[in-house]
Structures are given as structure tokens and as C-alpha cells.
Write an enzyme that holds these catalytic residues in place. Structure first.
Site, PDB file in Angstrom:
ATOM      1  N   HIS A  27       0.851  -1.190   0.000  1.00  0.00           N
ATOM      2  CA  HIS A  27       0.000   0.000   0.000  1.00  0.00           C
ATOM      3  C   HIS A  27       0.885   1.239   0.000  1.00  0.00           C
ATOM      4  O   HIS A  27       1.659   1.472   0.920  1.00  0.00           O
ATOM      5  CB  HIS A  27      -0.898   0.001   1.241  1.00  0.00           C
ATOM      6  CG  HIS A  27      -1.796   1.202   1.334  1.00  0.00           C
ATOM      7  ND1 HIS A  27      -2.751   1.490   0.391  1.00  0.00           N
ATOM      8  CD2 HIS A  27      -1.856   2.197   2.248  1.00  0.00           C
ATOM      9  CE1 HIS A  27      -3.381   2.602   0.726  1.00  0.00           C
ATOM     10  NE2 HIS A  27      -2.855   3.049   1.851  1.00  0.00           N
ATOM     11  N   GLY A  41       2.414   5.333   4.161  1.00  0.00           N
ATOM     12  CA  GLY A  41       1.771   6.025   5.267  1.00  0.00           C
ATOM     13  C   GLY A  41       0.343   5.543   5.439  1.00  0.00           C
ATOM     14  O   GLY A  41      -0.192   4.823   4.586  1.00  0.00           O
ATOM     15  N   ASP A  42      -0.281   5.944   6.535  1.00  0.00           N
ATOM     16  CA  ASP A  42      -1.649   5.528   6.802  1.00  0.00           C
ATOM     17  C   ASP A  42      -2.604   6.079   5.755  1.00  0.00           C
ATOM     18  O   ASP A  42      -2.337   7.101   5.110  1.00  0.00           O
ATOM     19  CB  ASP A  42      -2.090   5.993   8.196  1.00  0.00           C
ATOM     20  CG  ASP A  42      -1.307   5.310   9.303  1.00  0.00           C
ATOM     21  OD1 ASP A  42      -0.825   4.187   9.059  1.00  0.00           O
ATOM     22  OD2 ASP A  42      -1.181   5.896  10.392  1.00  0.00           O
ATOM     23  N   SER A  43      -3.728   5.409   5.586  1.00  0.00           N
ATOM     24  CA  SER A  43      -4.740   5.864   4.653  1.00  0.00           C
ATOM     25  C   SER A  43      -5.229   7.252   5.045  1.00  0.00           C
ATOM     26  O   SER A  43      -5.508   7.520   6.214  1.00  0.00           O
ATOM     27  CB  SER A  43      -5.919   4.881   4.644  1.00  0.00           C
ATOM     28  OG  SER A  43      -6.913   5.290   3.731  1.00  0.00           O
ATOM     29  N   GLY A  44      -5.305   8.160   4.065  1.00  0.00           N
ATOM     30  CA  GLY A  44      -5.787   9.508   4.322  1.00  0.00           C
ATOM     31  C   GLY A  44      -4.718  10.487   4.746  1.00  0.00           C
ATOM     32  O   GLY A  44      -5.016  11.659   5.003  1.00  0.00           O
ATOM     33  N   VAL A  45      -3.445  10.056   4.801  1.00  0.00           N
ATOM     34  CA  VAL A  45      -2.387  10.951   5.263  1.00  0.00           C
ATOM     35  C   VAL A  45      -1.960  11.938   4.173  1.00  0.00           C
ATOM     36  O   VAL A  45      -1.291  12.934   4.459  1.00  0.00           O
ATOM     37  CB  VAL A  45      -1.179  10.128   5.766  1.00  0.00           C
ATOM     38  CG1 VAL A  45      -0.353   9.586   4.601  1.00  0.00           C
ATOM     39  CG2 VAL A  45      -0.309  10.948   6.719  1.00  0.00           C
ATOM     40  N   ASP A  57      -1.778   3.971  -4.849  1.00  0.00           N
ATOM     41  CA  ASP A  57      -2.571   3.126  -3.944  1.00  0.00           C
ATOM     42  C   ASP A  57      -1.964   1.738  -3.745  1.00  0.00           C
ATOM     43  O   ASP A  57      -1.718   1.330  -2.623  1.00  0.00           O
ATOM     44  CB  ASP A  57      -4.019   3.005  -4.421  1.00  0.00           C
ATOM     45  CG  ASP A  57      -4.888   2.325  -3.375  1.00  0.00           C
ATOM     46  OD1 ASP A  57      -4.859   2.772  -2.211  1.00  0.00           O
ATOM     47  OD2 ASP A  57      -5.579   1.351  -3.716  1.00  0.00           O
TER      48      ASP A  57
END
Length: 319
Positions: free
Chosen positions: A141, A156-160, A180
Site C-alpha cells: 500500500h 503512510g496511513d490511509s488519508g495521510v 494506492d
């Protein structure tokens, strides 16, 4: 999750500069390994460890040795080499195909391919193509962007803000490889290569906008089909109690498929221009690989300043 692709003999013909000499109807036979066999012991009658699932490459050496055998031995050995799992035979240097091989391969429905290239050249071409297609792939990811020749994997985390940052990098003239999901495989013990899944090629998802086609909006120069992964930038939400590397001398790495990739963590905070920060990190990484270390320069300057102040203090003390 790891996965491997599949390759047919027909695809090998199309991508390794080969021509079909015999067996046009059998080109859908599967190739399951990138290893290639140059049979030598087999022409001496040793088949205990015969790698039948590999492509069998016959060059000047193998053909010359086989020609010195009797017709019966040559016929016997070539028939034993034509196993159900053998994908194909490749004859290099425009050598004539031995009649015994023609008959044995035809009976086993195994195609014979040819090339004007030497054995070493065609071996390199086939291996390079097969490794890229058959290597184990790992889905990661993140976003992969080529920044002035440096393949940067942004995680990085989703939405960062990975995709938004990558889009700004594309606007600054850099090239998108994958958004993605990045399909990663090890080309060798030191090189990782990443590409986009077929369904996501050239596409990005931007929250609030949806799916955009980067190649359509920014041109063919804004995308790449694949790239090496030279450097990892991990975007991490900033918190007051989180410690980040301030000097760049921590030497963090991330192991992916047994390959160590240099990594830095960048705090994400309102007002920071992440695209410029990541661009600068990539340029700094490139400078490091060329022998310039800004951290060492800082240490040297600091040491000279300390030494200078120490000398001046001694002079003042003597007065």
C-alpha cells in the site's frame, strides 16, 4: 500477499527476439521458471537431476558435442529431454536443428525456437524477461513516483495525503508509476522494481474528486510503467511526543523481499509542503549515493567551530 505471473512460450517469442522454427501449434505451453538449462551432462547420459521444467538452450558447444555422438545415442538422449513439462527448445546462433531433435520435439508437442543471437545474448534476454514476469510479487500500500531518476515509494496511513502529494510531484515534472497499490518484485539481491496493477495503470484516486487519469491530464511524460524502488518516504502524522530524525544520520531501512531499502519518516503537519520536502529528500538521497553527505559536512563544520573556539579560549586564558 505474494503472487506470480504466468508466461507462455508465445509471449517469450514476442519479447525475447525469437522465431518459431517448429511447433507453431504448441506455443501456449506454460513456462514456470526463469531458470534456463544448457544441457551438457544430459548428452553424456546423466538424467538423474535433469531440470525438465526449464527452457532447454542449445548453442554451439551443446550442438557440437551432440553431433559427435552416435545417431542412436543422440536420438535416445533427445527423446529423454522431451518431457511433458518441458516448455521449449531454443537453438542459438542460427544453428541447424538436429533431425533427431525435430522428431523428438514433434512427437512430444514441444516447440523449437531459434535466434541469430549467441547463447550468452539470448540467455540474458530470456532471463531478464522471465525474471520480470515470473518473480514473486508483493502488493504494498503506497505510491511510487520517479523523482529525477530516483524511484521513491511513499507510504503512510490511509488519508495521510500520499496521492495528493504524488499529484503535486507530477505537476512539478516528475512521473507517476503507481498509486494506492504497488506490485513489487526483486530483480536481483539488491534491486526492487515496482509497477501498478493493470487495473490501476496511470490512475489516481483523489479524495473529493474521484479517479483521474494522469496520462490523459498531464501527458505520456507524466507516467512510467515501472521503476526501481531506491528510497522510501514514510508519511507520519505529527504529534508532539513523536521523535523524528533531525540530522538524517539514523540510517533507517525497510526490508522488502530480503532487499534493504533506505527509509526516512516525514511528519505530516498543517502548512508543510510535502511535495517539496519529498523532492528534497530524493535529491539528498541522490547526492548521498554520489558521495556527498550533508550531515558529514555539518559535523565537520561543527568540529572546526569547536576547535576554533577552543583555541581562542586558550589564548584568552593565557592573557
Amino acid at each position: 500477499m505474494e503472487q506470480t505471473d504466468t508466461v507462455t512460450v508465445r509471449e517469450l517469442v514476442q519479447n525475447a527476439r525469437l522465431k518459431v522454427l517448429q511447433g507453431e501449434d504448441y506455443l501456449e505451453r506454460p513456462i514456470v521458471t526463469s531458470d534456463i538449462c544448457r544441457p551438457a551432462l544430459e548428452f553424456a547420459g546423466y538424467f538423474t537431476h535433469y531440470p525438465a521444467m526449464r527452457i532447454q538452450l542449445l548453442g554451439i558447444t551443446e550442438t557440437s558435442f551432440a553431433q559427435e555422438l552416435t545417431h542412436e545415442k543422440r536420438k535416445n538422449y533427445l527423446e529423454r529431454m522431451c518431457q511433458p513439462q518441458t516448455p521449449c527448445f531454443v537453438v542459438s546462433t542460427d544453428l541447424p536443428v538436429m533431425p533427431e531433435l525435430q522428431k523428438a520435439a514433434a512427437a512430444a508437442h514441444i516447440p523449437i525456437l531459434g535466434t541469430h543471437l549467441t547463447s550468452s545474448r539470448v540467455l540474458g534476454n530470456m532471463t531478464s524477461y522471465l525474471v520480470s514476469r515470473l518473480a514473486k510479487r508483493q502488493s504494498i500500500h503506497g505510491v511510487l513516483v520517479d523523482i529525477s531518476g530516483v524511484g521513491v515509494l511513499i507510504t503512510g496511513d490511509s488519508g495521510v495525503g500520499k496521492s495528493e502529494t504524488a499529484l503535486e510531484l507530477v505537476r512539478r515534472g516528475h512521473r507517476l508509476v503507481a498509486d494506492d497499490r504497488v506490485e513489487v518484485y526483486a530483480r536481483d539481491e539488491q534491486t526492487l522494481v515496482g509497477s501498478a496493477p493493470a487495473i490501476l495503470q496511470h490512475l489516481m484516486e483523489i479524495r473529493g474528486i474521484g479517479i483521474i487519469d494522469v496520462m490523459t491530464l498531464y501527458g505520456t511524460g507524466a507516467v512510467m510503467p515501472e521503476d526501481t524502488i531506491d528510497f522510501i518516504v514514510h508519511l507520519e502524522t505529527w504529534t508532539p511526543d513523536t521523535q523524528f530524525d533531525r540530522l538524517g544520520d539514523r540510517g533507517d531501512q525497510q526490508i522488502i523481499q530480503d532487499v534493504a531499502v533506505p527509509k526516512v519518516s516525514v511528519p505530516v503537519k498543517t502548512g508543510r509542503n510535502l511535495a517539496i520536502i519529498i523532492e528534497s529528500a530524493a535529491m539528498n538521497f541522490r547526492a548521498n549515493t554520489m558521495g556527498y553527505d550533508a550531515t558529514k559536512t555539518f559535523d565537520d563544520n561543527l568540529n572546526r567551530l569547536i576547535k576554533k573556539n577552543s583555541v581562542e579560549d586558550e589564548k584568552d586564558h593565557d592573557k
